[in-house]
Design a protein around this motif. Structure first.
Motif, mmCIF file in Angstrom:
data_model
loop_
_atom_site.group_PDB
_atom_site.id
_atom_site.type_symbol
_atom_site.label_atom_id
_atom_site.label_comp_id
_atom_site.label_asym_id
_atom_site.label_seq_id
_atom_site.Cartn_x
_atom_site.Cartn_y
_atom_site.Cartn_z
ATOM 1 N N SER A 169 50.956 45.602 45.312
ATOM 2 C CA SER A 169 49.448 44.975 45.724
ATOM 3 C C SER A 169 48.831 46.137 46.220
ATOM 4 C CB SER A 169 49.209 43.831 46.396
ATOM 5 O OG SER A 169 49.759 43.958 47.796
ATOM 6 N N THR A 221 33.280 38.371 46.550
ATOM 7 C CA THR A 221 33.757 37.272 46.032
ATOM 8 C C THR A 221 32.926 36.141 46.366
ATOM 9 O OG1 THR A 221 34.794 37.237 48.359
ATOM 10 C CG2 THR A 221 36.083 38.234 46.526
ATOM 11 N N HIS A 248 39.331 36.501 39.156
ATOM 12 C CA HIS A 248 40.015 36.989 40.653
ATOM 13 C C HIS A 248 38.991 36.906 41.654
ATOM 14 C CE1 HIS A 248 38.382 40.537 38.370
ATOM 15 N NE2 HIS A 248 38.144 41.160 39.757
ATOM 16 N N ARG A 249 37.706 37.241 41.329
ATOM 17 C CA ARG A 249 36.640 37.087 42.455
ATOM 18 C C ARG A 249 36.379 35.820 42.848
ATOM 19 N NH1 ARG A 249 32.522 40.831 39.127
ATOM 20 N NH2 ARG A 249 33.874 42.837 38.848
ATOM 21 N N LEU A 262 43.310 34.070 49.557
ATOM 22 C CA LEU A 262 43.495 34.370 47.936
ATOM 23 C C LEU A 262 44.350 33.123 47.387
ATOM 24 C CD1 LEU A 262 44.568 37.775 48.034
ATOM 25 C CD2 LEU A 262 42.298 36.921 47.763
ATOM 26 N N TYR A 294 46.228 32.355 41.281
ATOM 27 C CA TYR A 294 45.949 33.337 40.183
ATOM 28 C C TYR A 294 46.995 33.459 38.969
ATOM 29 C CZ TYR A 294 43.929 37.586 38.024
ATOM 30 O OH TYR A 294 43.492 38.486 36.890
ATOM 31 N N LEU A 324 49.419 36.472 42.454
ATOM 32 C CA LEU A 324 48.652 36.758 43.425
ATOM 33 C C LEU A 324 48.301 38.104 43.892
ATOM 34 C CD1 LEU A 324 48.985 33.742 45.935
ATOM 35 C CD2 LEU A 324 46.991 34.448 44.603
ATOM 36 N N ARG A 329 48.368 40.677 42.057
ATOM 37 C CA ARG A 329 47.362 41.543 41.272
ATOM 38 C C ARG A 329 46.295 41.217 41.502
ATOM 39 N NH1 ARG A 329 51.394 40.313 37.037
ATOM 40 N NH2 ARG A 329 52.211 42.287 36.193
ATOM 41 N N LYS A 330 45.792 39.817 42.115
ATOM 42 C CA LYS A 330 44.343 39.332 42.491
ATOM 43 C C LYS A 330 44.246 40.300 43.588
ATOM 44 C CE LYS A 330 42.035 35.404 43.638
ATOM 45 N NZ LYS A 330 41.908 33.841 43.584
ATOM 46 N N LYS A 331 45.054 40.539 44.429
ATOM 47 C CA LYS A 331 44.698 41.379 45.728
ATOM 48 C C LYS A 331 44.417 42.560 45.266
ATOM 49 C CE LYS A 331 47.362 42.352 50.039
ATOM 50 N NZ LYS A 331 48.587 42.204 50.820
#
Length: 367
Positions: free
Chosen positions: A18, A280, A315-316, A324, A327, A331, A333-335
């Motif tokens: 991440s 977000t 993801h936002r 978070l 996802y 997670l 990847r979301k970060k």
């Protein structure tokens, strides 16, 4: 993103992806700087120093690692994967064997693991999907079933029919009579994505590791029509836009999205596209935005049902406490996506000639 040295050292030991592109480690004993995901042996804590960019590490006197190549924008792919993938694309009709892989200087088991790790399928399955896609293209252009069968490398007509039926859900003789959805792999710095589209627009864009992907593909095949791997001008344009996004050059997507859902789901998905880059929203905020303040849990379900990642930016959406939450693409990847977009947003508003301020802003913790 938290950037204190203790957190970054823990990320280094864990090879946390991440932080890819956002943090680098300099090793005092060697004078080399690396990605945090570098496979090299990890240094002692006392021998490390962390930087927010390659340029900062280089200015401090460190040389880039020749193993993880930190200046490369894209993730360094497995050598076998990169070469074999290009070979398959150059000869999609070829039936590849283990001997062919060995002739290129690679162990077949290495190729299998590389493709399994990146795409979720083995080398043989990847090659077969491309071969079948090539065969379907011949059918759509009026070729005979026998020609398509031979192009795909099948000696048994029944074997070819079974494989093509599993792929597109219909017998090959009828393939030209039904609309075909085209699938294509897209490479990104944080893993392979699969895109599925037809002439009307994009139906699916997901990371290959998403656990729900097989079910989503099955549902799409049932709702819209059969699917095969191939190339199309639409997907080629999508690939260019995805590359610009991940390289930080543009967050704009103008490809039409045609995924289907209930009126509530489509309302949530439209609200997601209104979240500004670098920002977000919580599930509750989305619920209030669409006039359903009592339905944050339903918003969460609709958010999870989104099948067009990145472009419809699910993801936002984060928890009410700023955490978070789940996802499907994992997670980390979301970060990564949130930090990547935060930096793009800072760069977009930085006044001309004020690069230093932008760089300082990039080092501040994300909201």
């Amino acid at each position: 993103m938290i950037t204190d040295d203790d957190t970054l050292f823990a990320a280094l030991i864990a090879r946390d992806p991440s932080y890819e592109g956002f943090a680098y480690v300099g090793v005092k004993t060697t004078g080399i700087f690396c990605r945090l995901t570098c496979p090299a042996r990890k240094p002692k804590r006392s021998n490390t120093v962390f930087f927010g960019s390659c340029e900062a590490a280089q200015e401090a006197g460190f040389r880039p690692c020749l193993r993880c190549r930190p200046f490369d924008r894209q993730r360094v792919p497995n050598g076998a994967l990169e070469i074999l993938r290009e070979k398959i694309r150059a000869e999609p009709e070829r039936k590849w064997s283990a001997a062919d892989v060995r002739a290129l200087g690679y162990d077949p088991s290495t190729a299998r693991r590389a493709f399994q790790r990146e795409y979720g399928v083995t080398f043989a399955q990847y090659a077969r999907s491309q071969r079948l896609g090539y065969a379907v293209t011949r059918l759509l252009r009026g070729g005979s079933v026998m020609d398509a069968q031979l192009d795909a490398g099948y000696e048994s007509g029944s074997g070819f029919r079974d494989a093509i039926t599993r792929l597109i859900g219909d017998a090959p003789a009828r393939a030209s009579e039904r609309p075909i959805l085209t699938a294509q792999w897209l490479d990104t710095p944080i893993g392979a994505m699969v895109a599925i589209a037809d002439g009307t627009g994009l139906h699916l864009l997901e990371f290959a590791e998403r656990a729900a992907l097989p079910a989503e593909i099955a549902r799409l095949r049932k709702r819209v029509g059969p699917i095969c791997f191939g190339r199309s001008p639409f997907l080629d344009e999508l690939s260019r836009q995805v590359e610009r996004y991940f390289s930080g050059r543009s967050a704009s997507f103008d490809v039409p999205v045609v995924q289907r859902g209930s009126p509530f789901e489509t309302g949530v998905w439209e609200a997601l596209r209104q979240i500004p880059l670098g920002s977000t929203r919580s599930y509750g905020e989305i619920a209030r935005l669409i006039g359903r303040p009592d339905a944050p849990r339903a918003v969460a379900r609709a958010n999870g049902a989104n099948q067009v990642a990145v472009i419809v930016p699910c993801h936002r959406v984060i928890g009410a406490d700023g955490s978070l939450t789940g996802y499907g693409g994992k997670l980390w990847r979301k970060k990564w996506l949130l930090e990547h977009e935060r930096r793009m947003a800072v760069q977009a508003v930085a006044p001309s000639g004020r690069a230093e301020q932008a760089e300082l802003a990039l080092e501040s913790p994300a909201p």
